[in-house]
Write a protein that holds these residues in place. Structure first.
Motif, mmCIF file in Angstrom:
data_model
loop_
_atom_site.group_PDB
_atom_site.id
_atom_site.type_symbol
_atom_site.label_atom_id
_atom_site.label_comp_id
_atom_site.label_asym_id
_atom_site.label_seq_id
_atom_site.Cartn_x
_atom_site.Cartn_y
_atom_site.Cartn_z
ATOM 1 N N THR A 6 -34.219 47.208 7.779
ATOM 2 C CA THR A 6 -34.044 46.132 6.875
ATOM 3 C C THR A 6 -33.316 45.608 5.498
ATOM 4 O O THR A 6 -33.361 46.481 5.317
ATOM 5 C CB THR A 6 -35.755 45.768 6.503
ATOM 6 O OG1 THR A 6 -36.260 46.486 7.982
ATOM 7 C CG2 THR A 6 -36.723 44.535 5.780
ATOM 8 N N GLY A 8 -33.193 44.581 1.858
ATOM 9 C CA GLY A 8 -33.877 44.932 0.835
ATOM 10 C C GLY A 8 -33.009 43.940 -0.624
ATOM 11 O O GLY A 8 -33.887 43.955 -1.549
ATOM 12 N N ARG A 70 -34.448 40.578 6.668
ATOM 13 C CA ARG A 70 -36.202 40.036 6.592
ATOM 14 C C ARG A 70 -35.613 39.211 5.516
ATOM 15 O O ARG A 70 -35.381 38.609 5.304
ATOM 16 C CB ARG A 70 -37.025 41.203 5.631
ATOM 17 C CG ARG A 70 -38.142 41.015 4.798
ATOM 18 C CD ARG A 70 -38.598 42.341 4.407
ATOM 19 N NE ARG A 70 -37.847 42.390 2.854
ATOM 20 C CZ ARG A 70 -38.031 42.976 1.631
ATOM 21 N NH1 ARG A 70 -38.376 44.333 2.308
ATOM 22 N NH2 ARG A 70 -37.233 43.163 0.443
ATOM 23 N N SER A 74 -43.183 39.648 2.504
ATOM 24 C CA SER A 74 -43.308 41.258 2.805
ATOM 25 C C SER A 74 -44.902 41.539 1.817
ATOM 26 O O SER A 74 -44.612 42.498 1.500
ATOM 27 C CB SER A 74 -42.131 42.135 1.609
ATOM 28 O OG SER A 74 -40.823 41.973 3.056
#
Length: 252
Positions: A6, A8, A70, A74
């Motif tokens: 993912t 970030g 992503r 979140s």
């Protein structure tokens, strides 16, 4: 065998771009050109290293690795909404330092809300939050005004004021999307950057006397001993949070 990697780094990229946009407004044409070129080189170098170490190497080591970018918050928006809804119970002074880690009913078990303003608001209340935001904004405005004057009066754009200001601005923006301000290493780097005060293209340092150095040395050692004696308290150890303060119990 497959895995999901993912991304970030979206908050960091946004921070760099927004800080760059602000700086470009306050510097002259020559400084703008150099700053844009340097930023592009830095971002491209970072993307290259990210592709090598985060995408290519894991794909080579783990057959069939699956990379996903992503695109959601979140859970950040839920945490921020929780802070805004909860602060009404203790609006003036907040719930106390580190209280967000133990907050009841929060949507995610995060130790911080991934937003420096929201954390100040929840843990220290409206008064402290407004005072801190006002002080930070005033210092940023003063630094940008000084930067504008320096670059307008001089064509020398090699001054260290620009990269130091860029680092501070991007860090402040990034703190609105991440918990970077509560991380010990990030705090250490912040102190180093703030210490690089530049005036008239010359670094300014505070020369402490011998007694000041002795007092600071004793204070640091006493605080270290207090923290070491309280570290890994049995009552708080099961919390399993990464922040060192949650694994200690300091007695006053």
């Amino acid at each position: 065998m497959g895995c999901v990697i993912t991304d970030g780094s979206s908050g960091a990229m946004i921070s760099l771009i927004l800080a760059l946009t602000i700086l470009l407004y306050f510097v002259n044409a020559e400084a703008r050109k150099k700053l844009v070129l340097l930023t592009l080189k830095t971002i491209l170098s970072g993307i290259f290293l990210w592709l090598v170490f985060i995408v290519i190497i894991p794909y080579w080591l783990i057959n069939g690795a699956n990379f996903q970018i992503r695109t959601s918050s979140s859970g950040r928006l839920d945490l921020w909404l929780y802070v805004l809804q909860s602060i009404s119970d203790s609006p003036l002074l907040g719930f106390g330092p580190m209280s967000f880690s133990w907050a009841e009913g929060k949507p995610l078990p995060n130790a911080h809300p991934h937003n420096s303003v929201m954390q100040l608001l929840y843990e220290y209340g409206i008064i402290s939050c407004i005072v801190m935001i006002g002080w930070v904004m005033s210092r940023v405005y003063y630094r940008l005004r000084y930067l504008s004057q320096v670059t307008c009066l001089s064509q020398d754009t090699t001054t260290a004021t620009i990269p130091v200001t860029y680092a501070l601005l991007s860090g402040l923006v990034y703190s609105l999307f991440s918990g970077v301000m509560v991380m010990p290493f990030a705090q250490l780097m912040l102190v180093f950057v703030i210490a690089m005060q530049v005036q008239d293209n010359v670094f300014q340092f505070y020369k402490a006397g011998i007694w000041t150095k002795i007092i600071l040395f004793l204070m640091v050692n006493v605080m270290t001993l207090v923290l070491m004696n309280s570290y890994k308290n049995e009552e708080l150890l099961p919390a399993l949070f990464p922040r060192v303060w949650l694994n200690g119990l300091i007695h006053y």
